[in-house]
Enzyme design. Structure first.
Site, mmCIF file in Angstrom:
data_model
loop_
_atom_site.group_PDB
_atom_site.id
_atom_site.type_symbol
_atom_site.label_atom_id
_atom_site.label_comp_id
_atom_site.label_asym_id
_atom_site.label_seq_id
_atom_site.Cartn_x
_atom_site.Cartn_y
_atom_site.Cartn_z
ATOM 1 N N HIS A 155 41.934 33.806 35.307
ATOM 2 C CA HIS A 155 41.777 32.285 34.860
ATOM 3 C C HIS A 155 42.301 31.392 35.316
ATOM 4 C CE1 HIS A 155 39.613 29.619 32.523
ATOM 5 N NE2 HIS A 155 38.534 30.072 32.448
ATOM 6 N N ASP A 170 34.199 37.173 30.599
ATOM 7 C CA ASP A 170 32.877 37.999 31.536
ATOM 8 C C ASP A 170 33.155 39.400 31.567
ATOM 9 O OD1 ASP A 170 31.294 35.850 32.095
ATOM 10 O OD2 ASP A 170 32.689 35.328 33.737
HETATM 11 N N1 CMC Z 1 41.767 40.505 40.908
HETATM 12 C C1 CMC Z 1 42.872 40.484 41.803
HETATM 13 N N2 CMC Z 1 43.706 39.575 42.028
HETATM 14 C C2 CMC Z 1 43.644 38.403 41.441
HETATM 15 C C3 CMC Z 1 42.486 38.101 40.526
HETATM 16 C C4 CMC Z 1 41.489 39.072 40.339
HETATM 17 N N3 CMC Z 1 40.375 39.042 39.470
HETATM 18 N N4 CMC Z 1 42.398 36.795 40.097
HETATM 19 C C5 CMC Z 1 43.400 36.145 40.601
HETATM 20 N N5 CMC Z 1 43.932 36.927 41.452
HETATM 21 C C6 CMC Z 1 45.408 36.783 42.316
HETATM 22 C C7 CMC Z 1 45.027 36.033 43.393
HETATM 23 O O1 CMC Z 1 44.745 36.973 44.507
HETATM 24 C C8 CMC Z 1 46.418 35.496 43.567
HETATM 25 O O2 CMC Z 1 47.416 36.190 43.885
HETATM 26 P P1 CMC Z 1 48.584 35.752 45.015
HETATM 27 O O3 CMC Z 1 49.148 34.802 44.316
HETATM 28 O O4 CMC Z 1 49.343 36.895 45.375
HETATM 29 O O5 CMC Z 1 48.027 35.232 46.137
HETATM 30 C C9 CMC Z 1 46.801 35.196 42.194
HETATM 31 O O6 CMC Z 1 46.268 36.075 41.434
HETATM 32 C C10 CMC Z 1 46.365 33.723 41.634
HETATM 33 O O7 CMC Z 1 45.116 33.861 41.984
HETATM 34 P P2 CMC Z 1 44.035 32.404 42.447
HETATM 35 O O8 CMC Z 1 42.770 32.513 43.133
HETATM 36 O O9 CMC Z 1 44.753 31.372 43.000
HETATM 37 O O10 CMC Z 1 43.875 31.608 40.801
HETATM 38 P P3 CMC Z 1 42.512 30.808 40.482
HETATM 39 O O11 CMC Z 1 42.968 29.888 39.234
HETATM 40 O O12 CMC Z 1 42.365 29.848 41.817
HETATM 41 O O13 CMC Z 1 41.298 31.549 40.197
HETATM 42 C C11 CMC Z 1 39.705 32.840 38.941
HETATM 43 C C12 CMC Z 1 40.902 31.772 39.282
HETATM 44 C C13 CMC Z 1 39.025 32.868 37.803
HETATM 45 C C14 CMC Z 1 38.690 32.307 40.150
HETATM 46 C C15 CMC Z 1 40.380 34.330 39.602
HETATM 47 O O14 CMC Z 1 41.220 34.529 38.752
HETATM 48 C C16 CMC Z 1 39.137 35.185 40.099
HETATM 49 O O15 CMC Z 1 38.421 35.054 41.113
HETATM 50 N N6 CMC Z 1 38.785 36.134 38.947
HETATM 51 C C17 CMC Z 1 37.721 37.137 39.192
HETATM 52 C C18 CMC Z 1 36.358 36.344 38.808
HETATM 53 C C19 CMC Z 1 36.164 36.157 37.665
HETATM 54 O O16 CMC Z 1 36.218 36.960 36.428
HETATM 55 N N7 CMC Z 1 35.638 34.733 37.183
HETATM 56 C C20 CMC Z 1 35.256 34.476 35.715
HETATM 57 C C21 CMC Z 1 36.260 33.189 35.295
HETATM 58 S S1 CMC Z 1 36.011 33.107 33.454
HETATM 59 C C22 CMC Z 1 34.356 32.392 33.275
HETATM 60 C C23 CMC Z 1 34.191 31.062 33.829
HETATM 61 O O17 CMC Z 1 34.913 30.105 33.166
HETATM 62 O O18 CMC Z 1 33.509 30.698 34.840
#
Ligand code: CMC
Length: 427
Positions: free
Chosen positions: A306, A363
């Site tokens: 998140h 989720d």
């Molecule tokens: N699986 C594997 N790696 C992950 C995941 C994941 N679900 N989420 C983040 N990472 C890794 C990402 O690859 C990155 O690694 P590195 O630093 O080595 O490049 C690091 O963690 C930081 O990730 P980010 O994408 O920069 O983080 P963000 O804050 O931009 O994204 C997120 C947050 C929710 C989009 C992401 O964690 C994600 O895609 N999660 C899966 C989708 C999900 O479950 N979304 C629902 C969110 S809660 C409901 C809502 O509020 O909508």
């Protein structure tokens, strides 16, 4: 707000003094509003360090795993309140007394019928269209029905818009389900609770009496409470941005629905259930974990991670309990739940997830509950949209109450510098 200052020194020029703002909870914030006039903009794609507005609706402490609606902890609301009471709290700031709650409920029930043209519009969609596509269309179409009669600058009209949206969203979402499954439309019934009415509109058979299952009614209510608001997430920021131009609020809701649909946001509940089904058995978990950690593979563990929570999402904790309750009550197979719990355990002990502070989010468990209730996965994000509508409207109303200012971010331009044009298609 106190009067602390920060000094910004740039290339030996005169230092720029910035105010430091402090809300009632949370980080200190640099007030950079004067920077533009001095020839500088802050660069922050994805708003990882930028507050886009001030708000008194919802507070999150992502490090501690805290979520408050108008100051009330989410677990207390999930346990001791109901969705309509939470809606009232989000919209008006305080818990309602008995009369206020009664009047609120009555005004919702009296506004829950859709204009018949919305049903006609729905009939134009292919039956297999995604419910979120239908919902985008239906909410957008409400803008055509309620346009000339609405003056967004009048508070009483804004209140009525909120009531209409809150009242009609369940009807629209339920109709999407009935249409997609080829069942006849069922009109809302005033005898039931907000969540009971949703179950009735989705699952009743017009030729039989429908008896509401109180465990499922309470579980759905809890899901709605947990999804009701989450401060400046993508879809809420979308409604604020769309609404900041003074646009019709129903079309702004349609924009928020579109934003929610993405798999990084609300679409994650559908994607998570499909992922758990694909994993299928505990033995397959290591393969999927390897994929999630592989930078060359776009696969992510859905329902994990998140932007704000760097601790267990407090909503996921409640959701896991509700999930157990529903599965035990329905006595259905628990294979997906077992996969989910084992996946959670393994990921929480894996250095990749520990270092990045990736925890289960809301989720992760919601899809298992919805599936057990008989709701198809394609409907999951529409259920989320229905629950989040109150948050969207509360933020839209707050934006007007505080004085509307059009959203207009700037950019770091990386294109060509000025150059002369010579046409390549004329000699
Ligand atoms: N699986 C594997 N790696 C992950 C995941 C994941 N679900 N989420 C983040 N990472 C890794 C990402 O690859 C990155 O690694 P590195 O630093 O080595 O490049 C690091 O963690 C930081 O990730 P980010 O994408 O920069 O983080 P963000 O804050 O931009 O994204 C997120 C947050 C929710 C989009 C992401 O964690 C994600 O895609 N999660 C899966 C989708 C999900 O479950 N979304 C629902 C969110 S809660 C409901 C809502 O509020 O909508």
């Amino acid at each position: 707000m106190d009067k602390k200052k920060a000094i910004l020194a740039i290339d030996g020029k005169d230092p720029i003094e910035l105010n430091i703002l402090r809300g009632s909870l949370g980080c200190q914030e640099l007030d950079i509003r004067t920077l533009g006039a001095q020839g500088y903009f802050a660069f922050d794609p994805g708003f990882t360090s930028t507050a886009s507005c001030q708000s008194s609706i919802t507070y999150i402490d992502g490090d501690k795993g805290v979520l408050l609606y108008r100051g009330f902890p989410i677990d207390q609301l999930a346990l001791n309140s109901n969705y309509l009471e939470v809606c009232y709290i989000l919209l008006y700031g305080e818990a309602p007394n008995v009369k206020q709650f009664h009047d609120f409920k009555i005004s919702l029930t009296h506004n829950s019928l859709l204009h018949e043209q919305i049903y006609n519009l729905l009939r134009c969609f292919c039956r297999h269209a995604h419910p979120m596509a239908m919902l985008c269309g239906m909410t957008g179409a409400l803008a055509a029905i309620y346009h000339d009669s609405m003056d967004v600058h009048r508070k009483s009209h804004r209140d009525l818009i909120a009531i209409r949206l809150l009242a009609q969203m369940p009807t629209m979402v339920s109709m999407c389900y009935r249409y997609a499954t080829g069942k006849p439309f069922v009109y809302p019934c005033h005898d039931f609770s907000y969540s009971g009415n949703i179950l009735y509109m989705m699952f009743s058979d017009p030729s039989e009496t429908y008896v509401i299952n109180p465990i499922l009614e309470r579980a759905l209510d809890c899901i709605l409470i947990l999804h009701a608001d989450h401060e400046q997430n993508a879809s809420t920021s979308t409604i604020r941005t769309a609404g900041s131009s003074g646009a019709n609020p129903f079309s702004c809701i349609s924009a928020a629905v579109a934003s929610l649909w993405g798999p990084s946001h609300g679409g994650a509940n559908e994607a998570c259930l499909l992922m758990l089904e694909e994993i299928g058995t505990i033995e397959n978990i290591p393969v999927f974990l390897r994929r999630a950690k592989d930078k060359n593979d776009p696969f992510r563990l859905m329902g994990f991670g998140h932007r704000v929570y760097k601790n267990y999402d407090p909503r996921a904790m409640v959701m896991r309990e509700v999930c157990h309750e529903v599965l035990n009550h329905l006595e259905v197979k628990k294979d997906l739940m077992e996969v989910a719990m084992e996946l959670e355990y393994i990921a929480l002990h894996d250095s990749y997830f520990i270092e990045r502070k990736l925890y289960p989010n809301i989720d992760f468990y919601s899809g298992i509950i919805l599936k057990a209730m008989g709701i198809p996965s394609s409907m999951f994000t529409a259920i989320f949209a229905m629950a989040r509508t109150v948050g969207w409207i509360a933020h839209w109303k707050e934006m007007y109450d505080e004085g509307i200012k059009i959203s207009r971010p700037r950019q770091l331009y990386t294109g060509y510098t000025q150059r002369n044009f010579n046409s390549k298609i004329t000699s």
